[in-house]
Design an enzyme around this catalytic site. Structure first.
Site, PDB file in Angstrom:
ATOM      1  NE  ARG A  76      -2.855   0.397   3.212  1.00  0.00           N
ATOM      2  CZ  ARG A  76      -2.265   0.559   4.419  1.00  0.00           C
ATOM      3  NH1 ARG A  76      -1.507   1.445   4.393  1.00  0.00           N
ATOM      4  NH2 ARG A  76      -2.371  -0.353   5.437  1.00  0.00           N
ATOM      5  CE  LYS A 102     -11.994   8.560 -18.276  1.00  0.00           C
ATOM      6  NZ  LYS A 102     -12.380   9.934 -17.480  1.00  0.00           N
TER       7      LYS A 102
END
Ligand SMILES: *Cc1c(COP(=O)(O)O)cnc(C)c1O
Length: 379
Positions: free
Chosen positions: A46, A195
């Site tokens: 993490r 994107k």
């Protein structure tokens, strides 16, 4: 190093144990320590993971920043940035924001006592009127979605520096190929890597880039404390996508120009929104702050009805009807019934978002095929 070389080389080096030229997918949650606290910089995934570290360095280099942080989505990156604020703080944001950004601001963080003001930034000096002693941050998205308005980043940075505010720029639509907001005075760049950066419609991820060490430390603390980090497999996919960012973007822009020009002369097409057109209201700012104008285009039909737009969208073949943008394949969408359906019609029309507006994410196919597709669909 120039941009195209950075996309391939920045942040990555051959794997030290095997010489593998591609950064391995370090599919591990933890790392063995020789003695308590005696480790090689990695304790728990993490906090740090080598695949993620390579991607973070790559994106930081592309944005001309110093520190990159990656997240499980663009929204998780936004979440991390706003968590730097405290109840009572105020944010001034672009009024035509990405819908998910508007939603997290108004439906999540407003509940925690942070105030958001949504302001038209067509004239950037407008921001000044909204600054109070509680204002901490200005949030800019440019070009905007779906009307492709351009906001003056340098102008916003001047106001933010004078007023001691943090300037955040959502650079998802442009990517660092087209504009580098940190060079224009922004403090934080935010991305949906989903994107153009990843570019292949196969992953959801986000990122933040900053120059300032202290800001990076605060954001890295929040990234680790709140835990919205991505897995190494997804980081690998984005690293791989970035290697062709410059050539993909070049083709998106070339195809975008040809399609904008084609649409503009079409007798059944009304207004065309693309910042590269001479008569786009913000063309000059786009020219000043962007290196090209991208592959996002919106257009209206002269027959300005929802049904007319739906007919065109149903007939399009290569332009797949789908949310999202920035992949190699062309997509189309209808903001009035899809992304912006939750906005009441009166409000929508007031903002200039008409019933027949169609948004295209122009892909990197052969542009002749894309134009033929539009020709048969518009008729
Ligand atoms: C998609 C998008 C986001 C949100 O990113 P996710 O990766 O979908 O969480 C934020 N801003 C803009 C401009 C986007 O297009």
């Amino acid at each position: 190093m120039k941009f195209g070389t950075k996309t391939i080389h920045a942040g990555v080096s051959p794997d030290p144990t095997t010489g593998a030229i591609m950064t391995p997918i370090y599919q591990t949650s933890t790392y063995v320590q020789r003695s308590p606290g005696d480790h090689q910089g990695y304790e728990y995934s993490r906090t740090h993971n080598p695949t993620r570290s390579a991607l973070q360095s790559s994106i930081a280099a592309l944005e001309n920043g110093k520190h990159g942080l990656c997240f499980a989505s663009g929204m998780a990156a936004t979440d991390c940035i706003i968590k730097m604020l405290k109840p009572g703080d105020e944010v001034i944001a672009t009024n035509d924001l990405y819908g998910g950004t508007y939603r997290i601001f108004t439906k999540v963080f407003q509940e925690y006592g942070i105030k958001f003001q949504f302001v038209s930034m067509a004239d950037i000096s407008t921001i000044d009127q909204y600054v109070t002693e509680k204002t901490k941050m200005v949030w800019v998205e440019t070009p905007t979605n779906p009307l492709l308005n351009i906001i003056d980043i340098k102008g916003a940075a001047e106001i933010c520096q004078r007023r001691n505010l943090l300037l955040v720029v959502d650079n998802t639509f442009s990517t660092p190929y087209l504009q580098t907001p940190l060079d224009l005075g922004a403090d934080i760049v935010m991305h949906s890597l989903t994107k153009y950066m990843a570019g292949h419609s196969d992953v959801v991820m986000g990122a933040i880039v900053v120059k300032d060490d202290e800001l990076a430390e605060r954001l890295a603390f929040l990234q680790n404390a709140c835990g919205g980090t991505p897995g190494p497999q997804d980081c690998f996919l984005v690293l791989r996508g970035i290697k062709t960012l410059h050539i993909r973007m070049q083709r998106h822009c070339e195809n975008g120009r040809k399609i904008a020009e084609y649409l503009r002369q079409h007798p059944k097409v009304g207004k065309v929104f693309w910042p590269g057109l001479q008569d786009h209201p913000n063309h000059q700012i786009a020219q000043d702050q962007m290196r090209d104008f991208g592959g996002m285009i919106s257009f209206e039909l002269k027959d300005d009805q929802i049904q007319a737009a739906i007919q065109v969208l149903e007939k399009l073949h290569y332009f797949a009807l789908a949310e999202s943008l920035g992949g190699v394949e062309s997509l189309c969408g209808h903001p009035a019934t899809m992304t912006h359906a939750s906005i009441p019609q009166v409000e929508r029309l007031k903002g200039g978002l008409s019933d027949s507006l169609i948004r295209l994410s122009v892909g990197i196919e052969d542009v002749e095929d894309l134009i033929a597709d539009l020709e048969q669909a518009i008729g």
